[in-house]
Write a protein that holds these residues in place. Sequence first.
Motif, PDB file in Angstrom:
ATOM      1  N   ASP A  62      30.061-125.738 -11.050  1.00  0.00           N
ATOM      2  CA  ASP A  62      30.535-126.249  -9.767  1.00  0.00           C
ATOM      3  C   ASP A  62      29.668-127.419  -9.341  1.00  0.00           C
ATOM      4  OD1 ASP A  62      32.633-124.439  -9.337  1.00  0.00           O
ATOM      5  OD2 ASP A  62      31.271-122.931  -8.546  1.00  0.00           O
ATOM      6  N   TRP A  94      29.252-130.168  -6.176  1.00  0.00           N
ATOM      7  CA  TRP A  94      29.655-130.495  -4.819  1.00  0.00           C
ATOM      8  C   TRP A  94      29.678-131.997  -4.611  1.00  0.00           C
ATOM      9  CZ3 TRP A  94      27.636-133.363  -0.880  1.00  0.00           C
ATOM     10  CH2 TRP A  94      28.288-133.266   0.340  1.00  0.00           C
ATOM     11  N   GLY A 129      34.523-132.101  -1.680  1.00  0.00           N
ATOM     12  CA  GLY A 129      34.579-130.674  -1.958  1.00  0.00           C
ATOM     13  C   GLY A 129      33.981-130.357  -3.313  1.00  0.00           C
ATOM     14  N   PHE A 130      34.156-129.108  -3.730  1.00  0.00           N
ATOM     15  CA  PHE A 130      33.627-128.670  -5.026  1.00  0.00           C
ATOM     16  C   PHE A 130      34.618-128.987  -6.140  1.00  0.00           C
ATOM     17  CE2 PHE A 130      30.892-126.086  -2.360  1.00  0.00           C
ATOM     18  CZ  PHE A 130      29.696-126.126  -3.060  1.00  0.00           C
TER      19      PHE A 130
END
Length: 129
Positions: A47, A49, A53-54
């Motif tokens: 993930d 960031w 957003g992610f």
Amino acid sequence: PGTVASVAWIYFARLHKFEKDKRYTWYTFDGWTLNRVTVSLESEKEDVWTELGFYKCYKLKLLRERSEAIAPQGALSGLFIEPAREINVPEYELATAWISDDDQHLPVRFVVKTGIGDFDLLLSGVDKK
């Protein structure tokens, strides 16, 4: 893909399916230096960031070897061969790239190692065309 411009490799990487424990090599040319770029998949799901957003990304490690092209001798057959070159700087870690694991394969993050520190580039927008 043969030899590509120094920035064009990212478009090739976006279209390529990388496999763990394999190394992928191609050459870039920036007008002065012939570079052998080697890419390997570091992780498949990470993930990352951003302001948007992610993003689920795969993480790529990039190695670079700087050299000077040497004019080939004799006739060319039309087949891709390793270019004749004189190595100036042996292979070293150049950067880490995170490419989104979706249909767009966006370059989400790119950390480039330099002599004065790391440059950390992060995706800040996407054109919706």
